[in-house]
Design an enzyme around this catalytic site. Structure first.
Site, PDB file in Angstrom:
ATOM      1  CD  GLU A  65      -2.433  -1.380   2.692  1.00 18.85           C
ATOM      2  OE1 GLU A  65      -3.577  -1.869   2.747  1.00 18.85           O
ATOM      3  OE2 GLU A  65      -1.754  -1.129   3.700  1.00 18.85           O
ATOM      4  CG  ASP A  88      -4.903  -4.101   8.189  1.00 18.87           C
ATOM      5  OD1 ASP A  88      -5.068  -5.219   7.655  1.00 18.87           O
ATOM      6  OD2 ASP A  88      -3.811  -3.739   8.656  1.00 18.87           O
TER       7      ASP A  88
HETATM    8  N1  NAD Z   1      -4.685  -0.531  11.931  1.00 17.46           N
HETATM    9  C1  NAD Z   1      -3.409  -0.198  11.831  1.00 17.46           C
HETATM   10  O1  NAD Z   1      -3.073   0.984  11.798  1.00 17.46           O
HETATM   11  C2  NAD Z   1      -2.377  -1.260  11.817  1.00 17.46           C
HETATM   12  C3  NAD Z   1      -1.019  -0.919  11.977  1.00 17.46           C
HETATM   13  C4  NAD Z   1      -0.076  -1.946  12.010  1.00 17.46           C
HETATM   14  C5  NAD Z   1      -0.484  -3.258  11.869  1.00 17.46           C
HETATM   15  N2  NAD Z   1      -1.810  -3.534  11.671  1.00 17.46           N
HETATM   16  C6  NAD Z   1      -2.275  -4.921  11.535  1.00 17.46           C
HETATM   17  O2  NAD Z   1      -2.248  -5.461  12.846  1.00 17.46           O
HETATM   18  C7  NAD Z   1      -2.051  -6.868  12.756  1.00 17.46           C
HETATM   19  C8  NAD Z   1      -0.911  -7.282  13.659  1.00 17.46           C
HETATM   20  O3  NAD Z   1       0.294  -6.760  13.153  1.00 17.46           O
HETATM   21  P1  NAD Z   1       1.683  -7.322  13.672  1.00 17.46           P
HETATM   22  O4  NAD Z   1       2.723  -6.496  13.020  1.00 17.46           O
HETATM   23  O5  NAD Z   1       1.642  -7.408  15.167  1.00 17.46           O
HETATM   24  O6  NAD Z   1       1.653  -8.792  13.056  1.00 17.46           O
HETATM   25  P2  NAD Z   1       2.426 -10.102  13.569  1.00 17.46           P
HETATM   26  O7  NAD Z   1       2.354 -11.077  12.464  1.00 17.46           O
HETATM   27  O8  NAD Z   1       3.754  -9.718  14.117  1.00 17.46           O
HETATM   28  O9  NAD Z   1       1.524 -10.617  14.791  1.00 17.46           O
HETATM   29  C9  NAD Z   1       0.219 -11.081  14.620  1.00 17.46           C
HETATM   30  C10 NAD Z   1      -0.064 -12.181  15.618  1.00 17.46           C
HETATM   31  O10 NAD Z   1      -1.453 -12.579  15.498  1.00 17.46           O
HETATM   32  C11 NAD Z   1      -1.499 -13.949  15.857  1.00 17.46           C
HETATM   33  N3  NAD Z   1      -2.797 -14.510  15.458  1.00 17.46           N
HETATM   34  C12 NAD Z   1      -3.231 -14.817  14.205  1.00 17.46           C
HETATM   35  N4  NAD Z   1      -4.496 -15.282  14.268  1.00 17.46           N
HETATM   36  C13 NAD Z   1      -4.867 -15.241  15.573  1.00 17.46           C
HETATM   37  C14 NAD Z   1      -6.073 -15.565  16.270  1.00 17.46           C
HETATM   38  N5  NAD Z   1      -7.150 -16.032  15.636  1.00 17.46           N
HETATM   39  N6  NAD Z   1      -6.107 -15.383  17.609  1.00 17.46           N
HETATM   40  C15 NAD Z   1      -5.016 -14.910  18.279  1.00 17.46           C
HETATM   41  N7  NAD Z   1      -3.858 -14.595  17.666  1.00 17.46           N
HETATM   42  C16 NAD Z   1      -3.785 -14.755  16.332  1.00 17.46           C
HETATM   43  C17 NAD Z   1      -0.283 -14.537  15.176  1.00 17.46           C
HETATM   44  O11 NAD Z   1       0.089 -15.781  15.724  1.00 17.46           O
HETATM   45  C18 NAD Z   1       0.766 -13.440  15.422  1.00 17.46           C
HETATM   46  O12 NAD Z   1       1.543 -13.709  16.571  1.00 17.46           O
HETATM   47  C19 NAD Z   1      -1.786  -7.163  11.291  1.00 17.46           C
HETATM   48  O13 NAD Z   1      -2.966  -7.672  10.715  1.00 17.46           O
HETATM   49  C20 NAD Z   1      -1.434  -5.828  10.692  1.00 17.46           C
HETATM   50  O14 NAD Z   1      -1.759  -5.762   9.329  1.00 17.46           O
HETATM   51  C21 NAD Z   1      -2.754  -2.567  11.652  1.00 17.46           C
END
Ligand code: NAD
Length: 349
Positions: free
Chosen positions: A66, A237
């Site tokens: 993105e 997202d």
């Molecule tokens: N809204 C925003 O501004 C914003 C900003 C940054 C990241 N994000 C999103 O936030 C999310 C997390 O980002 P991250 O960098 O921490 O990712 P990451 O991959 O480091 O961590 C995500 C975690 O979620 C866990 N997980 C997956 N499915 C699960 C479930 N059903 N129940 C419990 N845990 C589960 C995984 O095992 C992993 O440890 C991503 O989807 C990312 O795209 C959003």
């Protein structure tokens, strides 16, 4: 005052990952977040001054790339960011980001920077800013579902800004929870590792879901989300990548979003009708709408991340490094004495 950190003829300031880590460590994670919440609020209050658009996204089998541009007429910001939940299985991060800030007057870049750490800070600060408006009074317990890269930042933001004293963690990967417990061990928070989402949300007034999974998942069964809770859902997202039960969304007393046109495509509300009621956050901050009118309302923040938050983060970083040496100078724009003689740059090599 000039937007430039250094003269545009000297090159482009660049903040690497190591430098960013050093800057955050010397300022303090919580202190950075507290300051960022203030800066975010100031920028959300002048929402109308920003030229806004939904982000550009190119989708592939495993993820999305993105671009998030925005301008307030003085500075232009753009973040390059991806979302590849599969990446952690390849020893890579789910989210990798870089950012650029430019001076609108000259069009010259002011700052180039890593944005993985800066995104985690601004996302945590955004959650805390939302919680300030949407949470029930004096919350003490936070549940974080998804204990990956964002988790510790979210927990520390809720401690620093909301006065949370206990964080309850759950992840489908127990190693992720273990890592977060270790990282938060000196935080002053009571940290509880939980073996299910049910256990994690017990007694929590604020729930943050920040899971990564490229599908329409249900990380919290509807019955787990009690009345009175402030639910901050930031992992859903992208089209086809959501976290919540549709019934929870429909039960919510209020659903708050950042920039409605973008969230309609990317957020939890992608599963709802086109006229599903939402409130843009800036309206709450300006006092035009209420986030919560009683302690037993369910308020959901359908957070997807908006470009203005990155703008705030980039300007915050620019101000932090203005009087320090925590940047390098990149030779990215030719600086020949005659601006029309670009050819001389080759001739003079
Ligand atoms: N809204 C925003 O501004 C914003 C900003 C940054 C990241 N994000 C999103 O936030 C999310 C997390 O980002 P991250 O960098 O921490 O990712 P990451 O991959 O480091 O961590 C995500 C975690 O979620 C866990 N997980 C997956 N499915 C699960 C479930 N059903 N129940 C419990 N845990 C589960 C995984 O095992 C992993 O440890 C991503 O989807 C990312 O795209 C959003």
């Amino acid at each position: 005052m000039s937007n430039f950190i250094i003269s545009p003829k000297q090159g482009v300031p660049f903040v690497s990952v190591q430098m960013m880590a050093k800057i955050i460590k010397s300022t303090g994670v919580e202190q950075c977040i507290v300051k960022l919440v203030d800066a975010l609020e100031q920028d959300y209050l002048r929402w109308d001054e920003f030229e806004k658009s939904s982000r550009y996204a190119t989708h592939s089998k495993d993820g999305v790339i993105e671009l998030m541009p925005i301008s307030d007429g003085k500075m232009f910001a753009c973040k390059y960011v991806n979302g590849h939940p599969i990446n952690t299985q390849r020893d890579l991060q789910t989210v990798a980001a870089i950012g650029i800030l430019s001076d609108v007057d000259t069009g010259y870049p002011i700052l180039l920077t890593e944005m993985c750490l800066l995104t985690a800070l601004r996302t945590a600060a955004t959650s805390a800013m939302l919680a300030k408006q949407c949470a029930p009074k004096n919350p003490k317990t936070l549940a974080v579902i998804g204990n990956g890269a964002q988790c510790e930042f979210q927990a520390l933001a809720m401690k620093a800004v909301m006065g949370i004293t206990e964080v309850r963690l759950f992840d489908t990967d127990p190693e992720a929870t273990k890592k977060a417990v270790e990282n938060l061990s000196d935080s002053g928070l009571k940290v509880v590792a939980c073996s299910s989402a049910d256990e994690a949300v017990e007694g929590a007034e604020i729930i943050v879901t920040c899971t990564a999974d490229k599908r329409n998942a249900t990380v919290l069964k509807d019955e787990l989300v009690k009345k009175g809770v402030c639910l901050i859902a930031i992992g859903g997202d992208c089209p086809g990548k959501t976290e919540l039960d549709s019934a929870t969304m429909q039960r919510a007393d209020r659903v708050i979003v950042e920039f409605e046109p973008q969230t309609r495509v990317e957020g939890e509300i992608q599963h709802q009708s086109e006229d599903f009621p939402v409130i843009e956050f800036h309206r709450i901050l300006k006092g035009e709408e209420k986030a919560r009118t009683s302690e037993d309302e369910l308020v959901i923040f359908d957070g997807v991340g908006f470009a203005s938050e990155d703008y705030t983060g980039l300007v915050f970083l620019r101000d932090l490094i203005k009087n320090q040496d925590d940047y390098e100078i990149l030779d990215m724009i030719p600086q020949q004495s005659n601006p029309k003689n670009l050819y001389s740059v080759i001739n003079n090599t």
